[in-house]
Motif scaffolding. Sequence first.
Motif, mmCIF file in Angstrom:
data_model
loop_
_atom_site.group_PDB
_atom_site.id
_atom_site.type_symbol
_atom_site.label_atom_id
_atom_site.label_comp_id
_atom_site.label_asym_id
_atom_site.label_seq_id
_atom_site.Cartn_x
_atom_site.Cartn_y
_atom_site.Cartn_z
ATOM 1 N N ARG A 1 0.828 -1.206 0.000
ATOM 2 C CA ARG A 1 0.000 0.000 0.000
ATOM 3 C C ARG A 1 0.865 1.260 0.000
ATOM 4 N N VAL A 2 1.949 1.234 0.785
ATOM 5 C CA VAL A 2 2.846 2.398 0.800
ATOM 6 C C VAL A 2 3.451 2.634 -0.572
ATOM 7 N N ALA A 3 3.902 1.536 -1.221
ATOM 8 C CA ALA A 3 4.492 1.667 -2.560
ATOM 9 C C ALA A 3 3.482 2.235 -3.549
ATOM 10 N N ASN A 4 2.248 1.740 -3.485
ATOM 11 C CA ASN A 4 1.209 2.262 -4.381
ATOM 12 C C ASN A 4 0.934 3.739 -4.111
ATOM 13 N N SER A 5 0.883 4.087 -2.818
ATOM 14 C CA SER A 5 0.621 5.491 -2.473
ATOM 15 C C SER A 5 1.741 6.399 -2.973
ATOM 16 N N LEU A 6 2.994 5.956 -2.838
ATOM 17 C CA LEU A 6 4.119 6.763 -3.313
ATOM 18 C C LEU A 6 4.088 6.913 -4.834
ATOM 19 N N GLN A 7 3.723 5.844 -5.522
ATOM 20 C CA GLN A 7 3.631 5.929 -6.977
ATOM 21 C C GLN A 7 2.530 6.913 -7.390
ATOM 22 N N ILE A 8 1.422 6.905 -6.663
ATOM 23 C CA ILE A 8 0.335 7.845 -6.968
ATOM 24 C C ILE A 8 0.795 9.282 -6.733
ATOM 25 N N ILE A 9 1.490 9.493 -5.583
ATOM 26 C CA ILE A 9 1.993 10.845 -5.290
ATOM 27 C C ILE A 9 2.979 11.300 -6.357
#
Length: 356
Positions: free
Chosen positions: A160-168
């Motif tokens: 989830r953190v990786a996905n959130s960073l990619q979105i940011i």
Amino acid sequence: MTRSIPGIEDAQTLAQAIVDTIHEPLLVLDANFVVLGASRSFYEIFQVAPRQTMGRLLYDLGDGQWNIPALRVLLETIIPEHTAMDGFEVEHDFPSLGQRTMLLNARMVVYETSPNSTILLAFTDITARRVIEREKEDLLERTEELLNQKQVLLQEMQHRVANSLQIIASILMLKARAVTSEEIRFHLKDAHQRVLSVAQVQSHLHASGGVDKIEVGVYLTKLCASLGASMIGEDQPIDLRVTADHGMIGSDKAVSIGLIVTELVINAIKYAFPTPTANARIAVTFVSDEDDWSLSVFDNGVGKVGETAPGLVGGLGTVIVQALVKQLDARMIVDGVGGMRVAISRIRAPKLDKAA
């Protein structure tokens, strides 16, 4: 020179004294499994009297509590063939004791001057030991289950953190393309690269299946490959290489080192080669020795211009690098002659010999 016991009565007295001295329960049986003798601990532990024991068949003792199939196998099958057996485990519900696990040791004694034989049968109550072992096994199973649950949760968190960073990172890039101000676009792209560097370590941690320690060389290689692919253009090719040993480092420190490398590599790509330069290169080197390590980022670009290292003094990147170096309890040296080299190292102070 050995001395023999004077009479048979003295020998029997000595033998009985030896049997009574033994802490564990012990029975002496004849070839037909009739009790010839018993230790005092046998009477105490199994709560029987000598008159109920001596001269009786073992299987009839205590209303048949010793008529155990596994014990019969030991005495009637194993002992005649092997004359000795150690660690024969028997689990039985004894009327006076309850469920018990007994470890039996048996020996057949054959006499030189007599055709008769005697069987020594010793008992060790290992019920408490087995209970502790089962409790340990249950605890280990529960611990492994909790660790597996923790691992699943950590992997889910990493994902989830990786996905959130990619979105940011994607949002920052979209904003950078949408704004008209070159200064704002510049800062948004910088922020984009910094978010990508953190996302890269999260991705590497997820791929390695752990969060405690990672191999720095593999991590930095992937990080620099990502930076080079996104920032090095065709108009100025740059050979970006990573040289590192197989040192392992905590993931928290790896994030800080990754951010430092990101800042320094981005700085080198942006400022080291203001005009097209042949054989342009950036070298990232990491060497470790247990808790000691050193990191250097070198480029063969323009180096310092006057008293100023381009992009390295006064900017946000400098503040970030200095803060991260301090956080790592390391020191930084900048050399701008013949290119630009930033060396960061953490060397522990040698322990003084108290005897010296």
